[in-house]
Design a protein around this motif. Sequence first.
Motif, mmCIF file in Angstrom:
data_model
loop_
_atom_site.group_PDB
_atom_site.id
_atom_site.type_symbol
_atom_site.label_atom_id
_atom_site.label_comp_id
_atom_site.label_asym_id
_atom_site.label_seq_id
_atom_site.Cartn_x
_atom_site.Cartn_y
_atom_site.Cartn_z
ATOM 1 N N ASP A 114 -28.177 29.797 19.473
ATOM 2 C CA ASP A 114 -28.176 28.667 18.552
ATOM 3 C C ASP A 114 -29.178 28.859 17.416
ATOM 4 O O ASP A 114 -29.166 28.119 16.446
ATOM 5 N N HIS A 161 -22.109 34.267 17.289
ATOM 6 C CA HIS A 161 -21.576 32.911 17.479
ATOM 7 C C HIS A 161 -22.762 31.996 17.734
ATOM 8 O O HIS A 161 -23.628 32.315 18.542
ATOM 9 N N ARG A 162 -22.796 30.850 17.071
ATOM 10 C CA ARG A 162 -23.978 29.991 17.087
ATOM 11 C C ARG A 162 -23.901 28.816 18.059
ATOM 12 O O ARG A 162 -24.782 27.967 18.087
ATOM 13 N N SER A 163 -22.903 28.740 18.886
ATOM 14 C CA SER A 163 -22.746 27.606 19.789
ATOM 15 C C SER A 163 -22.229 28.079 21.136
ATOM 16 O O SER A 163 -21.555 29.110 21.227
ATOM 17 N N SER A 164 -22.532 27.304 22.163
ATOM 18 C CA SER A 164 -21.981 27.636 23.474
ATOM 19 C C SER A 164 -20.511 27.237 23.542
ATOM 20 O O SER A 164 -19.757 27.753 24.359
ATOM 21 N N ILE A 167 -29.436 27.234 25.229
ATOM 22 C CA ILE A 167 -28.585 26.876 24.101
ATOM 23 C C ILE A 167 -28.053 25.454 24.342
ATOM 24 O O ILE A 167 -27.700 25.119 25.463
ATOM 25 N N ALA A 186 -25.808 22.025 24.514
ATOM 26 C CA ALA A 186 -24.466 21.670 25.000
ATOM 27 C C ALA A 186 -24.170 22.290 26.357
ATOM 28 O O ALA A 186 -23.798 21.588 27.284
#
Length: 135
Positions: free
Chosen positions: A13, A35-38, A59, A61
């Motif tokens: 993140d 990739h910046r999100s789970s 990270i 979420a």
Amino acid sequence: MSEMKIRVLVVDDDQDQLVLAERTLSAFGFDVRTHRSSLGVSNLVRTSAPDLVLLDVNIPALSGDKVLALARAQAPAGTKFILFSASDESKLRALARASGADGYISKSVQGEELAQKLEAIHQKGRTPEATPAVR
């Protein structure tokens, strides 16, 4: 490095960490995707078929170990998952073993050392007892 580039998906993140990892690993011949999100990792693993997935543990979420469980079900055979964290090494090692990760790397590892450790994990056969102790 081998002639074929090792495909790495880096999930974190922290945008600065992603830029650093991409710049570093690309310089050492890796094919890097970030990739910046789970969220969406499972789909990305299924569609991009990386050789290695470097997952930030902390990270938002969905934590890295939870993402690993979901993404491994979608991953092509042979995809290896490595937990990546600034956490205490003993906690990181325990989490890697408990989650079925193929290895773990501390975020203090950067540059050529990071590239070497990822290449070593990529070369190593995957067995339940072969979780590399990477510092």
